[in-house]
Design a protein around this motif. Structure first.
Motif, PDB file in Angstrom:
ATOM      1  N   GLU A   1       0.821  -1.201   0.000  1.00 24.33           N
ATOM      2  CA  GLU A   1       0.000   0.000   0.000  1.00 24.33           C
ATOM      3  C   GLU A   1       0.862   1.261   0.000  1.00 24.33           C
ATOM      4  O   GLU A   1       0.494   2.269  -0.575  1.00 24.33           O
ATOM      5  N   ASN A   2       1.996   1.230   0.676  1.00 24.89           N
ATOM      6  CA  ASN A   2       2.852   2.409   0.748  1.00 24.89           C
ATOM      7  C   ASN A   2       3.344   2.844  -0.625  1.00 24.89           C
ATOM      8  O   ASN A   2       3.618   4.016  -0.846  1.00 24.89           O
ATOM      9  N   LYS A   3       3.481   1.901  -1.548  1.00 21.96           N
ATOM     10  CA  LYS A   3       3.954   2.218  -2.891  1.00 21.96           C
ATOM     11  C   LYS A   3       2.822   2.680  -3.806  1.00 21.96           C
ATOM     12  O   LYS A   3       3.073   3.084  -4.941  1.00 21.96           O
ATOM     13  N   ASN A   4       1.577   2.621  -3.333  1.00 18.71           N
ATOM     14  CA  ASN A   4       0.447   2.961  -4.194  1.00 18.71           C
ATOM     15  C   ASN A   4       0.469   4.414  -4.633  1.00 18.71           C
ATOM     16  O   ASN A   4       0.032   4.738  -5.744  1.00 18.71           O
TER      17      ASN A   4
ATOM     18  N   LYS B   1     -10.311  12.408  -5.641  1.00 18.90           N
ATOM     19  CA  LYS B   1     -10.895  11.170  -5.115  1.00 18.90           C
ATOM     20  C   LYS B   1      -9.837  10.309  -4.421  1.00 18.90           C
ATOM     21  O   LYS B   1     -10.089   9.679  -3.401  1.00 18.90           O
ATOM     22  N   TYR B   2      -8.634  10.307  -5.013  1.00 19.96           N
ATOM     23  CA  TYR B   2      -7.586   9.430  -4.483  1.00 19.96           C
ATOM     24  C   TYR B   2      -7.018   9.946  -3.160  1.00 19.96           C
ATOM     25  O   TYR B   2      -6.442   9.167  -2.390  1.00 19.96           O
TER      26      TYR B   2
ATOM     27  N   PHE C   1      -1.155   7.914   1.235  1.00 21.38           N
ATOM     28  CA  PHE C   1      -0.249   7.944   2.378  1.00 21.38           C
ATOM     29  C   PHE C   1       0.531   9.259   2.421  1.00 21.38           C
ATOM     30  O   PHE C   1       0.982   9.681   3.478  1.00 21.38           O
ATOM     31  N   GLU C   2       0.728   9.884   1.255  1.00 19.11           N
ATOM     32  CA  GLU C   2       1.440  11.153   1.153  1.00 19.11           C
ATOM     33  C   GLU C   2       0.581  12.142   0.355  1.00 19.11           C
ATOM     34  O   GLU C   2       0.866  12.428  -0.811  1.00 19.11           O
ATOM     35  N   PRO C   3      -0.490  12.657   0.960  1.00 23.20           N
ATOM     36  CA  PRO C   3      -1.437  13.481   0.200  1.00 23.20           C
ATOM     37  C   PRO C   3      -0.833  14.742  -0.397  1.00 23.20           C
ATOM     38  O   PRO C   3      -1.318  15.241  -1.406  1.00 23.20           O
TER      39      PRO C   3
END
Length: 437
Positions: free
Chosen positions: A272-275, A328-329, A334-336
Motif C-alpha cells: 500500500e505504501n507504494k500505491n 478522489k484518491y 499515504f502522502e497526500p
C-alpha cells in the motif's frame, strides 16, 4: 512487457489448460461419455485439449480454439522468450511435442497484446460456459448444489465464484446486508505463495451482478482453518469504470486497483505504501498523450493564427478528469501533499488553456505568456518523474517544486523553527532539501 509475458505464460500454461479441462469434463458428462478424471488432470500439453474442442462443433466448443491456436501453437510448453526493444518485437520459442523441435514465433508488441487479450477473453468465456453448465446440471452432479444456494445468486455472481476456484479459493460462507458483502473462503494451496494483489480484478463480475453493493470483502483461511488475510474493494469505482470508455475508464480502473485494501500476514505494508507512487506514475502517463496534444495545438495556432476551441475543449475535459480523480484518491493516499502537487499541476494547465481559448474573441491575450505557464507545469511533470526514478526524494520534490511546499518555506530563515514541525531549527532540518539550480 516483461510482466505481461510472465502473466501470459501463467495464463497459457496454467489457467487456459485448467479452464478447458472443465469444459471437456462438462462435455463428457453432457454426452454421457465415460472418462478418467485422473487422466484429464494429468495432461500436460495443449494438443489433445485443442483437438477435442475443435471437433465439438455441435456444442460450439470449437470457438474456444479459434484465434487461440495461433499463439499456443499446439505447444507442450513455452521454452523461453526474448524482447527486442529496438524493433518493438517479442520472440516466443515453443517446444513441439510431436516433432521434438523448437519453433519460433515473432509478434509486434501491439499484436502480442491483442493475442493475449484474446486468450484472456477465451478463458473468461470458458469459465462462464462451465458456470452455465453447473447451473443447468447441478441437481445431477454430486455435491455441486451444496456450493450454491438456490435463488440466492445470479449467473454473473456464480461466474466470479468459478473464477475464484481457478485461484484455488473455495467460498464457504457469504453474508450480505443492504450495501456490503463479506465472503469467507479457504485457500487450498501454499498460503505463503498466495498474493492478494493477483486477484484484485476478479470482483468486477460480482459487482456487475450486484450493483447495489458499496463494499466487498473476502477473508481467507488456510486448509487448517487459520485466517491469514483479507482483501476489501470499493465497488463504486468498478461501477464507474463500466460506465466510461477510453482514458476515463482507465482512470476508474486505476482508482479501483490502488484503493483496494489488502491485509495479509504474508504481505508487508509496502504494497500500500507504494500505491502513491503508482498513482502518480500512472496518472501522468495516462494523460501524457493529452499533454502532447497541447503542443500540437500550439503549432496549429502559430500556423493559422486561430485557436481551435473544440480541440482545447476536449483537452480541458481530459485534464479536469485528472483533477477529479486526484481529489478522489486523496482519501486513500499515504502522502497526500504529493497527490495535491500533481492535482495543482493540471489545475494550472487548465487555467492557462481557459485563457488561451478566449483569444479568438480577445486578441490582446498574450498567448506566449500562457504557453510559458504550461511549459513551466510540463517541467513540474518532469520533476515528478525525477522523484519516481529516485533522482530526487519526496521532500526535495515537495519543497522545491510544489506550490504548497514553496509557500510553506517561503520566508523561513536559517535559525527559524523548521516549518515541518520537527522542533528543530530550519538549518538543522529541511534546509538540506533545498536544491541548487
Amino acid at each position: 512487457m516483461t510482466n505481461g509475458l510472465k502473466w501470459y505464460k501463467d495464463l497459457c500454461e496454467g489457467i487456459y489448460r485448467d479452464s478447458m479441462i472443465f469444459l471437456l469434463l462438462a462435455n463428457y458428462i453432457d454426452r454421457d461419455k465415460s472418462f478418467d478424471i485422473d487422466e484429464l488432470i494429468e495432461w500436460t500439453g495443449f494438443g489433445d485439449i485443442c483437438g477435442q474442442l475443435a471437433s465439438q462443433t455441435k456444442s460450439k466448443l470449437n470457438y474456444f480454439v479459434e484465434g487461440v491456436d495461433s499463439i499456443i501453437r499446439h505447444s507442450e510448453a513455452h521454452v523461453d522468450y526474448d524482447i527486442d526493444i529496438d524493433m518493438q518485437m517479442v520472440i516466443l520459442r515453443n517446444r513441439q511435442k510431436k516433432t521434438k523441435t523448437i519453433s519460433t514465433k515473432e509478434y509486434r508488441f501491439d499484436d502480442f497484446f491483442d493475442q493475449m487479450n484474446l486468450l484472456a477473453e477465451t478463458v473468461f468465456s470458458s469459465i462462464a460456459a462451465f458456470t452455465v453448465f453447473l447451473i443447468n446440471n447441478k441437481y445431477q452432479i454430486d455435491n455441486v448444489d451444496s456450493y450454491f444456494e438456490e435463488d440466492e445468486v445470479t449467473n454473473k455472481s456464480l461466474g466470479v465464484y468459478a473464477l475464484l476456484s481457478l485461484y484455488g479459493i473455495l467460498i464457504d460462507q457469504e453474508n450480505e446486508n443492504d450495501s456490503a458483502m463479506e465472503l469467507s473462503g479457504v485457500y487450498i494451496g501454499e498460503v505463503e505463495q498466495f498474493s492478494f494483489e493477483s486477484i484484485r480484478a476478479i470482483f468486477a463480475p460480482l459487482v456487475q451482478a450486484k450493483p447495489h453493493l458499496t463494499d466487498v470483502k473476502l477473508e481467507l483461511s488456510d486448509n487448517k482453518g487459520e485466517k491469514f488475510g483479507h482483501i476489501k474493494v470499493r465497488t463504486d469505482y468498478i461501477i464507474n469504470s463500466f460506465n466510461e470508455n477510453g482514458i476515463k475508464k482507465d482512470f476508474w480502473v486505476l482508482m479501483y486497483m490502488l484503493s483496494t485494501k489488502i491485509e495479509s500476514i504474508y504481505e508487508s505494508d509496502e504494497v500500500e505504501n507504494k500505491n502513491d507512487d503508482k498513482f502518480i506514475s500512472s496518472i501522468i502517463q495516462l494523460i501524457f498523450p493529452t499533454l502532447k496534444e497541447i503542443d500540437n495545438e500550439k503549432k496549429r495556432i502559430i500556423r493559422t493564427g486561430k485557436v481551435c476551441t473544440i480541440e482545447f475543449g476536449w483537452i480541458i475535459d481530459q485534464i479536469k478528469y485528472v483533477e477529479m480523480i486526484a481529489g478522489k484518491y486523496l482519501e486513500h493516499s499515504f502522502e497526500p501533499r504529493l497527490i495535491r502537487h500533481v492535482s495543482q499541476i493540471f489545475k494550472n494547465i487548465n487555467a492557462a488553456i481557459n485563457v488561451i481559448i478566449e483569444y479568438n474573441s480577445n486578441p490582446t491575450i498574450n498567448l506566449d505568456l500562457e504557453f510559458k505557464k504550461i511549459s513551466k507545469e510540463m517541467m513540474n511533470v518532469a520533476h515528478c518523474f525525477e522523484y519516481l526514478s529516485g533522482e530526487i526524494n519526496e521532500m526535495e520534490l515537495f519543497i522545491n517544486y510544489s506550490e504548497e511546499g514553496k509557500n510553506l518555506y517561503k520566508n523561513v530563515t536559517v535559525n527559524s523553527p523548521c516549518p515541518c514541525g520537527s522542533g528543530k531549527k530550519y538549518k538543522k532540518c529541511c534546509k538540506k532539501y533545498i536544491l541548487r539550480n
